[in-house]
Enzyme design. Structure first.
Site, short mmCIF file in Angstrom:
data_model
loop_
_atom_site.label_atom_id
_atom_site.label_comp_id
_atom_site.label_asym_id
_atom_site.label_seq_id
_atom_site.Cartn_x
_atom_site.Cartn_y
_atom_site.Cartn_z
N LYS A 233 0.84 -1.20 0.00
CA LYS A 233 0.00 0.00 0.00
C LYS A 233 0.87 1.24 0.00
CE LYS A 233 -2.53 1.57 3.59
NZ LYS A 233 -3.61 1.53 4.59
N LYS B 117 0.71 5.79 -0.43
CA LYS B 117 -0.15 6.96 -0.24
C LYS B 117 -0.19 7.83 -1.50
CE LYS B 117 -0.46 6.35 4.37
NZ LYS B 117 -1.70 6.01 5.09
N ASP C 207 -3.88 4.86 -0.94
CA ASP C 207 -4.59 5.51 0.16
C ASP C 207 -4.52 7.02 -0.02
OD1 ASP C 207 -5.65 6.35 2.56
OD2 ASP C 207 -4.20 5.32 3.83
N ASN D 230 -6.07 9.12 2.13
CA ASN D 230 -6.14 9.74 3.46
C ASN D 230 -7.12 10.91 3.52
OD1 ASN D 230 -2.85 8.75 3.79
ND2 ASN D 230 -4.31 8.33 5.44
N GLU E 236 -8.32 3.80 -0.99
CA GLU E 236 -8.67 3.94 0.42
C GLU E 236 -8.97 5.40 0.79
OE1 GLU E 236 -6.36 2.99 4.63
OE2 GLU E 236 -6.04 1.70 2.88
N GLU F 215 -11.15 3.13 8.84
CA GLU F 215 -10.21 3.36 9.94
C GLU F 215 -10.62 4.55 10.79
OE1 GLU F 215 -6.42 5.77 8.52
OE2 GLU F 215 -6.96 4.28 7.02
N ASP G 246 -10.27 0.11 12.84
CA ASP G 246 -9.08 0.36 13.65
C ASP G 246 -9.46 0.01 15.09
OD1 ASP G 246 -7.44 1.97 15.52
OD2 ASP G 246 -6.56 2.83 13.72
N HIS H 191 -6.67 -2.07 10.43
CA HIS H 191 -5.87 -0.86 10.34
C HIS H 191 -4.95 -0.81 11.55
CE1 HIS H 191 -5.07 3.56 10.84
NE2 HIS H 191 -4.72 3.38 9.58
N GLU I 61 -2.96 -5.23 7.91
CA GLU I 61 -1.98 -4.19 7.60
C GLU I 61 -0.74 -4.36 8.46
OE1 GLU I 61 -1.76 0.60 6.89
OE2 GLU I 61 -3.00 -0.09 8.57
#
Length: 360
Positions: free
Chosen positions: A166, A168, A197, A199, A223, A249, A272, A299, A319
């Site tokens: 994964k 970002k 991801d 975010n 994500e 998450e 999470d 997460h 993860e």
């Protein structure tokens, strides 16, 4: 002495700022170390339950330590019965609400309660919950990578057997995202799952635009393309996305997941443990995921998540991000790209010399 009936004697919380193996760059900055709060729940029968939570920034550590200590003091003398204790904490904070530092503190305590129960009967939490520890396929979790500077690390991940990587996105424009995704896909080959991801860094229109451009690179999931609380936005992006949407998450406690699932916010979910309500909250969300046939990943908190995914009907991926490696006596092990639950309870024990070194 019957160690199956434990009573809380005291609760200790300590803050550390632990080093991590590589910085994690995202759309909003760089995480260079792991601000953690270590929780020890001491019982009347000399059994100690342990857990840790991740504060994201050093400024959260002092209030989290205070919250956990104060909540723990209120629970002194009560039986270690996690479902009962969760109900009591729910009543205590109903008017204030669960989200934020209070939710993190409650979740961390819940994990420590369950760890104590496992320690007391000398069983892994997985076994205590009626399952068997088993290998869970893991993905190695990176920040925004530099395909040249990080090539050695990425190849090391492949050598360890990881079947997923994964990275970002969202810290630049679409051209930058495409450059990174294209380079990493070329490096890892077609058979490794590649996740991206964002975010929560995009609005729905921009998320859809970027997803459409990135579709040719066979991404396993996108994500958190938009703000976590924007369930309508998630559903809007998902409706036209050629790539599966992953989120969760930053959804709080089982009610948050119930609302997200009802809104059709994502194809996959990834609770999470620190925000879902610890072990107690995770179990309830796992039931929701099974009922909705939604694959469920984790997460962070790989040590505890390995126990939980082993009893999760729709378990998907775990993860791997080594936030606590520096302060654990027995850090998590990667075996052929998998992680297996181990130890009694959550399998956590502190390296006290390292804890003393990194106290914050």
């Amino acid at each position: 002495m019957d160690k199956s009936n434990l009573t809380i004697r005291s609760v200790r919380a300590r803050a550390v700022d632990a080093p991590i193996s590589r910085p994690v760059k995202n759309a909003f900055g760089v995480i260079r170390s792991a601000p953690l709060v270590l929780i020890d729940v001491m019982t009347d029968q000399d059994v100690t339950g342990r857990s840790y939570i991740f504060g994201y920034a050093r400024l959260t550590l002092k209030p989290l330590v205070q919250l956990i200590s104060d909540i723990g003091a209120d629970l002194t003398g009560k039986p270690v019965a996690p479902f009962d204790l969760m109900a009591q904490m729910d009543a205590k904070f109903r008017l204030l609400g669960w989200q934020g530092l209070v939710g993190m503190a409650v979740s961390g305590l819940d994990m420590a309660f369950w760890d104590a129960l496992g320690q007391a009967v000398a069983q892994p939490l997985t076994a205590l919950l009626g399952g068997t520890p088993r290998p869970i396929r893991a993905y190695d979790s990176y920040g925004a990578v530099d395909p040249v500077a990080d090539e050695k690390d990425l190849r090391r991940s492949l050598d360890q057997g990881f079947r997923g990587i994964k990275i970002k996105g969202g810290d630049g424009d679409l051209a930058n995202d495409e450059r990174l995704v294209k380079a990493v896909r070329s490096l890892i080959g077609p058979d490794i799952a590649l996740m991206l991801d964002f975010n929560q860094s995009l609005d729905p229109s921009e998320a859809s635009r970027r997803i459409n451009r990135l579709a040719p690179y066979d991404l396993h999931w996108i994500e958190e393309p938009v703000a976590a609380e924007n369930l309508e936005g998630h559903a809007k992006v998902r409706e036209t996305s050629p790539i599966s949407i992953q989120s969760g998450e930053n959804w709080w406690f089982p009610r948050g997941f119930a609302e997200a699932i009802a809104s059709g916010a994502s194809d996959f979910i990834m609770p999470d443990l620190m925000k879902v309500g610890g072990v107690t909250g995770w179990l309830r969300v796992a039931g929701q995921a099974e009922a909705a046939s939604i694959p469920m990943s984790s997460h962070l908190f790989a040590e505890a998540s390995a126990h939980m995914l082993a009893v999760t009907p729709t378990a998907h991926w775990i993860e791997y991000l080594d936030l606590a490696r520096a302060i654990l006596a027995e850090p998590v092990e990667i075996v052929d790209g998998t992680i297996t639950a181990r130890g009694h309870g959550l399998g956590l024990s502190w390296d006290e010399a390292a804890v003393a070194k990194y106290l914050a």
